[in-house]
Design a protein around this motif. Structure first.
Motif, PDB file in Angstrom:
ATOM      1  N   ASN A   1     -18.793 -15.654  38.297  1.00 46.40           N
ATOM      2  CA  ASN A   1     -20.249 -15.734  38.229  1.00 46.40           C
ATOM      3  C   ASN A   1     -20.769 -14.330  38.481  1.00 46.40           C
ATOM      4  OD1 ASN A   1     -20.243 -18.628  38.061  1.00 46.40           O
ATOM      5  ND2 ASN A   1     -19.757 -18.649  40.235  1.00 46.40           N
ATOM      6  N   PHE A   2     -21.887 -14.003  37.857  1.00 47.24           N
ATOM      7  CA  PHE A   2     -22.385 -12.650  38.079  1.00 47.24           C
ATOM      8  C   PHE A   2     -23.900 -12.628  38.128  1.00 47.24           C
ATOM      9  CE2 PHE A   2     -23.965 -11.789  33.795  1.00 47.24           C
ATOM     10  CZ  PHE A   2     -23.236 -12.665  33.020  1.00 47.24           C
ATOM     11  N   ASP A   3     -24.410 -11.637  38.818  1.00 43.84           N
ATOM     12  CA  ASP A   3     -25.854 -11.468  38.933  1.00 43.84           C
ATOM     13  C   ASP A   3     -26.106  -9.989  39.224  1.00 43.84           C
ATOM     14  OD1 ASP A   3     -28.446 -12.240  38.856  1.00 43.84           O
ATOM     15  OD2 ASP A   3     -28.273 -13.727  40.466  1.00 43.84           O
TER      16      ASP A   3
ATOM     17  N   LEU B   1     -25.246 -14.187  22.734  1.00 46.43           N
ATOM     18  CA  LEU B   1     -24.941 -13.640  24.054  1.00 46.43           C
ATOM     19  C   LEU B   1     -25.340 -14.561  25.180  1.00 46.43           C
ATOM     20  CD1 LEU B   1     -25.918  -9.912  23.612  1.00 46.43           C
ATOM     21  CD2 LEU B   1     -23.651 -10.781  24.076  1.00 46.43           C
TER      22      LEU B   1
ATOM     23  N   TRP C   1     -18.817 -13.337  41.912  1.00 47.12           N
ATOM     24  CA  TRP C   1     -18.160 -14.222  42.875  1.00 47.12           C
ATOM     25  C   TRP C   1     -17.511 -15.374  42.141  1.00 47.12           C
ATOM     26  CZ3 TRP C   1     -23.246 -14.111  41.622  1.00 47.12           C
ATOM     27  CH2 TRP C   1     -23.887 -15.320  41.329  1.00 47.12           C
TER      28      TRP C   1
ATOM     29  N   GLN D   1     -17.593 -14.653  29.022  1.00 51.09           N
ATOM     30  CA  GLN D   1     -17.737 -14.876  30.460  1.00 51.09           C
ATOM     31  C   GLN D   1     -16.729 -13.989  31.199  1.00 51.09           C
ATOM     32  OE1 GLN D   1     -20.165 -16.881  31.528  1.00 51.09           O
ATOM     33  NE2 GLN D   1     -19.776 -16.491  33.674  1.00 51.09           N
ATOM     34  N   PRO D   2     -17.190 -13.103  32.094  1.00 51.29           N
ATOM     35  CA  PRO D   2     -16.224 -12.252  32.797  1.00 51.29           C
ATOM     36  C   PRO D   2     -15.336 -13.075  33.734  1.00 51.29           C
ATOM     37  CG  PRO D   2     -18.452 -11.856  33.602  1.00 51.29           C
ATOM     38  CD  PRO D   2     -18.573 -12.835  32.477  1.00 51.29           C
ATOM     39  N   TYR D   3     -14.197 -12.510  34.064  1.00 52.02           N
ATOM     40  CA  TYR D   3     -13.270 -13.260  34.912  1.00 52.02           C
ATOM     41  C   TYR D   3     -12.664 -12.367  35.983  1.00 52.02           C
ATOM     42  CZ  TYR D   3     -10.172 -11.363  31.281  1.00 52.02           C
ATOM     43  OH  TYR D   3      -9.531 -10.544  30.383  1.00 52.02           O
TER      44      TYR D   3
ATOM     45  N   SER E   1     -12.977 -17.796  36.295  1.00 54.13           N
ATOM     46  CA  SER E   1     -14.228 -17.240  35.787  1.00 54.13           C
ATOM     47  C   SER E   1     -15.039 -16.610  36.901  1.00 54.13           C
ATOM     48  CB  SER E   1     -15.065 -18.350  35.176  1.00 54.13           C
ATOM     49  OG  SER E   1     -14.361 -18.921  34.133  1.00 54.13           O
TER      50      SER E   1
ATOM     51  N   LYS F   1     -29.086  -9.499  34.363  1.00 55.86           N
ATOM     52  CA  LYS F   1     -30.148 -10.259  35.009  1.00 55.86           C
ATOM     53  C   LYS F   1     -30.299 -11.644  34.398  1.00 55.86           C
ATOM     54  CE  LYS F   1     -33.757  -7.258  36.242  1.00 55.86           C
ATOM     55  NZ  LYS F   1     -35.072  -6.735  35.949  1.00 55.86           N
ATOM     56  N   SER F   2     -30.201 -11.711  33.071  1.00 56.74           N
ATOM     57  CA  SER F   2     -30.462 -12.998  32.418  1.00 56.74           C
ATOM     58  C   SER F   2     -29.182 -13.781  32.141  1.00 56.74           C
ATOM     59  CB  SER F   2     -31.228 -12.773  31.116  1.00 56.74           C
ATOM     60  OG  SER F   2     -30.462 -11.974  30.260  1.00 56.74           O
ATOM     61  N   GLY F   3     -28.049 -13.274  32.625  1.00 56.72           N
ATOM     62  CA  GLY F   3     -26.819 -14.040  32.467  1.00 56.72           C
ATOM     63  C   GLY F   3     -26.183 -13.917  31.101  1.00 56.72           C
ATOM     64  N   GLN F   4     -26.635 -12.976  30.304  1.00 57.55           N
ATOM     65  CA  GLN F   4     -26.037 -12.797  28.990  1.00 57.55           C
ATOM     66  C   GLN F   4     -24.733 -12.040  29.105  1.00 57.55           C
ATOM     67  OE1 GLN F   4     -29.067 -10.762  26.680  1.00 57.55           O
ATOM     68  NE2 GLN F   4     -29.430 -12.675  25.610  1.00 57.55           N
ATOM     69  N   CYS F   5     -23.792 -12.380  28.233  1.00 55.09           N
ATOM     70  CA  CYS F   5     -22.555 -11.631  28.235  1.00 55.09           C
ATOM     71  C   CYS F   5     -21.870 -11.793  26.899  1.00 55.09           C
ATOM     72  CB  CYS F   5     -21.632 -12.096  29.362  1.00 55.09           C
ATOM     73  SG  CYS F   5     -21.310 -13.854  29.360  1.00 55.09           S
TER      74      CYS F   5
ATOM     75  N   PRO G   1     -27.727 -17.371  32.954  1.00 50.73           N
ATOM     76  CA  PRO G   1     -26.417 -17.233  33.606  1.00 50.73           C
ATOM     77  C   PRO G   1     -25.698 -18.581  33.669  1.00 50.73           C
ATOM     78  CG  PRO G   1     -28.169 -16.253  34.945  1.00 50.73           C
ATOM     79  CD  PRO G   1     -28.835 -17.041  33.852  1.00 50.73           C
TER      80      PRO G   1
END
Lengths: 291, 217
Positions: free
Chosen positions: B161-163, A243, B10, B150-152, B159, B143-147, A247
């Protein structure tokens, strides 16, 4: 067939820097084949599909276009070796043809295409028979590549000492145009999802071929339009987990570029310094630099 | 709604394609609730839960840009694959230079959104599924950027970016009240992929994406 244990288990991100010298890296069909340009910032652009095309071409060339590294979306090139390919790896009983919507069958068909075609495993494909959404998503996702600095495309007029039609014979020559970027370094960013790799069977070996493709994709893509293009640096972020451990945007921010002399227009790769900030990387992420 | 989350997303480009203009894609002015749901699902989703997007905050001005690309015209044919699987000799390749379409896309530039959402548990939820657990998984991942992938922003080449947004939603630069016209709300997968439309207003950059009960039926 792909060994299940070899399927990718780590998430990756990558940053690729490539340069162009006196060439057109990606023409814009909307602007008479001028290099693509961001109208707000004047930075040059190279589309995601342009880069994927080059990866496909490289893999086709390097692997000879045979299963399991066959390329589905080909440029018009190899037409004759189809008959030699072994199709009988999987047989489906004739009666099952009556059940085209059978999810098991749809799965088998998708599996067959993934097993055979590298580009379907890597980038996904739209297959009409998939029951719910009609497509396979591949693990690799490219964004648009952007030049580090604004580009100033030049229009070069060239002449040909011959004419195409008899009635123009007295003109003796024709004029043509070509567009070039004198020099630019482009930065492309991409993502590889382990979860989607597991669905298409994208393996560790496939990944190594992908890195090779990124590094070598311009070496066999020379043409009158492209000029001198080459990959210059590849920075790979390997996450410890499927995962991910950080980020993506924070990892991309670790790679910064500095112009060595702001006064001088950039004309060579040595006019830039690429800095990879290893110190501030997150735990659980390994940075691999390849050139 | 004790389990609401706020996610900031964003990116440089986005294309939330209008269904009536998708041969040459034209984006909606703003993100659709279904695109927002897709982003949340790319970070965390299980059949046990369903995401409900409550509000979308549009933080930056709406700007468009046109991009034309060479695309292939056709899809993979099921029949050809079956023939190949049965040992038939058939050309299973697609020749991009012969089967080509040039298509333009009118895409959004430089977007920044905050998605406010919550989730409900579905009837697929087992004994071990509870809201607190899934909320924790989502916030930890965001929070930790796990996914999962990658969302789009509408299309995979754009792509996101998310937070995770933990504080107040930042003030949007948009200040007017704007009728966004009829927009796709989501696809009803339970009823033969029926699209559902709604007519949102954007007030000071905020769009309430909750459907009123009458419209839901």
């Amino acid at each position: 067939m792909i060994n299940v244990s070899d399927v990718l288990n780590n998430r990756y991100e990558f940053v690729l820097f490539f340069e162009v010298e006196n060439g057109n890296p990606n023409g814009d069909p909307d602007a008479g084949n001028m290099p693509r340009i961001d109208p707000e910032t004047s930075q040059g652009l190279v589309s995601d599909v342009c880069l994927k095309r080059k990866v496909r071409n490289y893999v086709e060339l390097a692997k000879g276009g045979s299963s399991p590294f066959d390329i589905y979306v080909r440029e018009k090139a190899v037409l004759n070796d189809i008959n030699e390919l072994a199709y009988n790896e999987l047989k489906i009983k004739p009666e099952s043809k009556k059940l085209p919507k059978d999810p098991d069958q749809a799965k088998k068909i998708t599996q067959y295409m993934c097993d055979r075609f590298y580009d379907i495993r890597a980038f996904g494909a739209v297959m009409t028979m998939e029951v719910n959404c009609g497509q396979v998503r591949g693990p690799i996702q490219f964004g648009f590549a952007k030049s580090l600095d604004p580009i100033v495309p030049q229009e070069i007029t060239i002449t040909r000492m011959a004419v195409a039609n008899k009635k123009d014979a007295d003109k003796e020559r024709t004029m043509g145009r070509k567009h070039i970027v004198p020099y630019a370094v482009y930065r492309a960013e991409g993502y590889i999802s382990a979860a989607l790799a597991q669905k298409t069977g994208f393996s560790e070996e496939d990944l190594e071929i992908f890195w090779q493709a990124l590094i070598n994709m311009f070496e066999n893509d020379h043409s009158a339009a492209r000029g001198k293009m080459s990959s210059r640096k590849l920075v790979v972020f390997k996450h410890d987990t499927a995962l991910g451990n950080a980020p993506a945007h924070k990892l991309f921010d670790l790679v910064t570029v500095k112009r060595n002399d702001e006064e001088k227009p950039p004309r060579a790769f040595t006019d830039y310094s690429i800095i990879v900030n290893n110190k501030e990387k997150s735990d659980g992420v390994t940075i691999i630099e390849r050139e | 709604m004790g389990y609401g989350i706020k996610l900031r997303v964003w990116g440089d480009y986005a294309c939330f394609t209008r269904p009536e203009m998708k041969a040459e894609r034209v984006s909606y002015d703003v993100m659709t609730p279904s695109a927002a749901r897709g982003i949340l699902e790319a970070i965390h989703w299980k059949p046990a839960l369903v995401w409900r997007v409550d509000r979308i905050h549009v933080l930056k001005p709406i700007k468009f840009d046109s991009i034309r690309r060479n695309e292939v015209a056709s899809k993979i044919s099921e029949r050809n694959i079956k023939t190949a699987m049965n040992g038939g000799t058939i050309d299973l390749h697609q020749y991009a230079s012969e089967d080509r379409q040039q298509r333009a896309a009118l895409v959004l530039r430089d977007v920044d959104y905050v998605i406010e959402a919550h989730f409900d548990l579905t009837d697929k939820a087992g004994a071990s599924d509870n809201s607190g657990k899934h909320c924790d998984i989502f916030t930890r991942r965001a929070k930790s950027g796990q996914c999962h992938m990658q969302p789009y922003l509408g299309c995979r080449e754009f792509s996101a970016n998310f937070d995770l947004l933990e504080g107040e939603v930042p003030q949007s630069v948009l200040t007017e009240k704007r009728d966004l016209g009829w927009m796709l709300w989501d696809i009803d997968f339970a009823h033969d992929m029926q699209p559902i439309f709604f007519r949102p207003m954007m007030i000071n950059g905020v769009i309430d994406t909750r459907l009123v009960k009458e419209e839901e039926t």
